[in-house]
Scaffold this active site. Structure first.
Site, PDB file in Angstrom:
ATOM      1  N   GLU A 328       0.557  -1.157  -0.168  1.00  0.00           N
ATOM      2  CA  GLU A 328       0.535  -0.112  -0.437  1.00  0.00           C
ATOM      3  C   GLU A 328       0.814   1.445   0.522  1.00  0.00           C
ATOM      4  OE1 GLU A 328      -1.482   1.006   4.515  1.00  0.00           O
ATOM      5  OE2 GLU A 328      -1.910  -1.048   3.767  1.00  0.00           O
ATOM      6  N   GLN A 329       2.346   1.475   0.884  1.00  0.00           N
ATOM      7  CA  GLN A 329       2.811   2.777   0.660  1.00  0.00           C
ATOM      8  C   GLN A 329       3.730   2.980  -1.167  1.00  0.00           C
ATOM      9  OE1 GLN A 329       3.064  -0.155   2.432  1.00  0.00           O
ATOM     10  NE2 GLN A 329       2.573   0.551   4.959  1.00  0.00           N
TER      11      GLN A 329
END
Length: 536
Positions: A328-329
Site C-alpha cells: 500500500e505504501q
C-alpha cells in the site's frame, strides 16, 4: 523571497483550530522534526490549540521516530483522523496518542487509508466528498462504529450511509486542510521536491494539492536544499508552485531505525542471497502453506504479519519473480521488507504514489491479498483492528479495508488460538499445550473484513493456521485440511466457539511443510487476462 525557514518558524504558521494533513507511513517519510517543533511550541506557548490532524497511513511508531506522539497533548489536538496509529508491545506503556484516545481527550477516528486519500483528492477538486462501497458492513459502516474510536468521536460522525440509484453507499464529506506537512529528500530553492532517498512517494502531492487549492499552505521537510534549476524535471514529484515553506532536517530517518539504505530507495539492487530466509518454526509452516495458494504471474498484495514472510519462502524455493508483490505504501515488485522496515521494498520495479496504489486495490485490479487475522467469526468476518483489553497493541486498519473490499482472492493467516505451546517435529505438528484465548469466536469484536459481503460478492477467502486450512462458503466456514499429528476434535473443533463444517474430503496438510528442507514448491500459471473481465 526564500522559502527556507526553521522548523520552529514553520510551526508558528499553524494557527488555532486549523486542519493539518501530515504525510507519512509510520516511520516511513515521517516529517518528525516538524511534528516535534509543533509540540515544543505548544509546550512553550500553549499554541496552536484545537487542531484537527489527518494521517492517511500513520505518523510515527515509537521506535526511533516519535511522530504523532510529539503532538499528542491535551488542548493541542481536538480531532485526529488516521488510517492507523502507533502500536507497541502489551508490556509497554501505551503511546501518548492512545492514552489521549482512551481518556476521551481527543475525538479519534480510524478511516481506511485509501478513503482518506480519496477525501484529499475530492477536497482538492472542490467536490463534495467520497461516495464508496468500501467499508460496508465493517467498523467503517455507520450501522457499526462509523470509524469512531471513542465516545467523543461517536458523537461527531464523519460519514453517513446514503442511498444512490437504489443502492447503499458510504458518503465521506471532503475535509479541506489548512496546512499540509509533507516530506521529500531534496528541495531546490523554488521548492521543487525530489524523493531519491525515500522508500515511497506516499501521498504528498495529493495532500499538497488539497491544501493549496483551498487557500492553505504547504510545508515540506527535506534532507537538503540545492540550487534552483539543478533538479531534473522528470524527477520532481511535487512542483515548487505547490510548496510555500521548506524546513531542513539533515538527520531525517529514511524509515524506522533506518538512517539510509540505498536499496530501500531503489538506488542499488541487493543480491537475493542477502535476504534472510525465515528460521524453521510454526510461523514458517504457515507461510509455506500460504505460498501454496499463489499462481505464477499474479500481482499479490501483502500485509503485516506471518504473510510478510511469503516472499522469502519463494526466494528459498527458487521462485523469486514468479509473482509481483504490491504494497500500500506504493512499491511494486522486489522484496517487501520486514519488521520496522515493513512498508518498504528492496529491488522494486516501480514506486507508485499511495493514492493510486489504493485505487488499484479498491477496484480489485490485483489478483490476491495475503493478510493476517486476530479473530475470525462464524460469518467469516475478520478482526485485525481492535482488541479492547490491549488497544495500543493494534494499529488500526490502515489499508486493510480498501484492499479486502473487492479483492478476488484473500488468504488470511495466523495462529489458531493464542498462547499455545507448539513444536514441529518429524513432519508433524506437536501441540504440547493449547492456548487459553480462542481466535475463532462467535462474533468478532471489530469487523475489519465482512464475511457476509465476501459471500455476497463471491470472493475467494481462505484461512490458514498452523493446524487447519479453512474456506469461507455460503453455508459457513469449511475445514478442508488439518496438520499431521493433530486431533480433529480436541485440537480444532473444540478450540472453536462456533461449529466448523468438516469437509467430506478432509485431507492432511503436506508433511513437507513441517520439515526443515525446502518443500519443492511449484506454482500453477495464472490464466491469461482477457478483455471484458469482472465488473463490480
Amino acid at each position: 523571497m526564500s522559502k527556507l525557514v526553521s522548523a520552529s518558524a514553520a510551526a508558528r504558521l499553524i494557527k488555532d483550530g486549523m486542519t493539518v494533513s501530515v504525510s507519512s507511513s509510520s516511520g516511513l517519510g515521517c516529517p518528525d522534526l516538524m511534528l516535534k517543533a509543533i509540540g515544543e511550541r505548544f509546550e512553550a506557548e500553549g499554541h496552536p490549540r484545537d487542531l484537527t490532524t489527518l494521517h492517511p497511513i500513520a505518523a510515527g511508531d515509537m521506535s526511533g521516530i516519535k511522530g504523532v506522539d510529539y503532538i499528542a497533548r491535551k488542548g493541542l489536538l481536538k480531532k485526529i483522523i488516521g488510517g492507523s496509529y502507533p502500536s507497541g508491545p502489551s508490556s509497554a506503556e501505551p503511546p501518548l496518542i492512545w492514552q489521549m484516545i482512551g481518556n476521551e481527550e481527543v475525538a479519534a477516528y480510524n478511516i481506511p487509508s485509501g478513503i482518506l486519500f480519496d477525501m484529499h483528492r475530492e477536497a482538492a477538486a472542490k467536490r463534495p466528498g467520497v461516495l464508496t462501497k468500501v467499508g460496508l458492513d465493517t467498523f467503517v459502516d455507520p450501522d457499526r462504529q462509523g470509524c469512531a474510536m471513542n465516545a467523543r468521536a461517536a458523537s461527531e460522525p464523519v460519514l453517513k450511509k446514503v442511498e444512490f440509484e437504489g443502492e447503499d453507499w458510504l458518503y465521506f464529506p471532503a475535509i479541506r486542510p489548512d496546512v499540509a506537512i509533507i516530506r521529500a529528500t531534496t528541495a531546490d530553492e523554488r521548492g521543487n521536491l525530489t524523493y531519491e532517498h525515500e522508500g515511497a512517494y506516499l501521498g504528498g502531492l495529493d495532500q499538497a494539492l488539497a491544501a493549496r487549492n483551498n487557500g492553505g499552505i504547504v510545508i515540506a521537510q527535506v534532507k537538503r536544499v540545492t540550487k534552483d534549476g539543478s533538479l531534473r524535471p522528470h524527477d520532481v514529484r511535487v512542483p515548487g508552485v505547490l510548496v510555500d515553506y521548506i524546513v531542513i532536517d539533515p538527520d531525517q530517518k529514511q524509515t524506522t531505525q533506518t538512517g539510509y539504505d540505498p536499496a530501500i530507495s531503489g538506488e542499488i539492487m541487493r543480491p537475493l542471497g542477502s535476504f534472510r530466509v525465515p528460521e524453521f518454526n510454526v510461523q514458517k509452516v504457515i507461510a509455506r502453506r500460504v505460498a501454496q495458494e499463489l499462481e505464477a504471474g499474479s500481482a499479490v498484495n501483502l500485509g503485516f504479519g506471518i504473510s510478510a514472510n511469503v516472499p522469502r519462502i519463494l526466494i528459498e524455493e527458487g521462485l523469486h519473480g514468479a509473482v509481483t508483490w504490491v504494497i500500500e505504501q506504493g512499491a511494486v515488485g522486489g522484496v517487501p521488507l520486514l519488521d520496522f522496515a515493513f512498508g518498504c521494498a528492496s529491488n522494486a520495479d516501480a514506486f507508485m504514489p499511495s493514492p493510486y496504489q489504493f485505487t488499484y486495490f479498491q477496484g480489485a485490479g490485483f489478483d490476491a491479498s495475503l493478510l493476517s487475522f486476530l479473530e475470525i467469526d462464524r460469518n467469516g468476518s475478520v478482526n485485525v483492528s481492535k482488541l479492547s483489553f490491549r488497544p495500543h497493541v493494534t494499529a488500526g486498519a490502515g489499508g486493510f479495508v480498501d484492499i479486502t473490499a473487492r479483492a478476488k482472492k484473500i488468504v488470511f493467516s495466523g495462529m489458531f488460538n493464542a498462547g499455545a505451546k507448539l513444536a514441529v517435529a518429524d513432519g508433524r505438528l506437536v501441540i504440547e499445550k493449547d492456548g487459553k484465548l480462542k481466535k475463532l469466536v462467535n462474533e468478532v469484536e471489530h469487523v475489519t473484513f465482512s464475511g457476509r459481503r465476501g459471500v455476497e460478492q463471491g470472493q475467494d477467502v481462505t484461512y490458514i493456521t498452523e493446524r487447519a486450512v479453512m474456506k469461507l462458503t455460503p453455508q459457513g466456514i469449511v475445514l478442508n485440511e488439518i496438520a499431521p499429528g493433530v486431533d480433529l476434535k480436541a485440537h480444532i473443533l473444540d478450540q472453536s466457539e462456533f461449529p466448523l463444517i468438516v469437509s467430506d474430503r478432509l485431507k492432511t496438510m503436506d508433511a513437507a511443510l513441517f520439515a526443515e528442507a525446502p518443500i519443492g514448491l511449484s506454482l500453477p500459471q495464472k490464466p491469461a487476462r482477457t478483455a471484458g473481465g469482472a465488473h463490480g
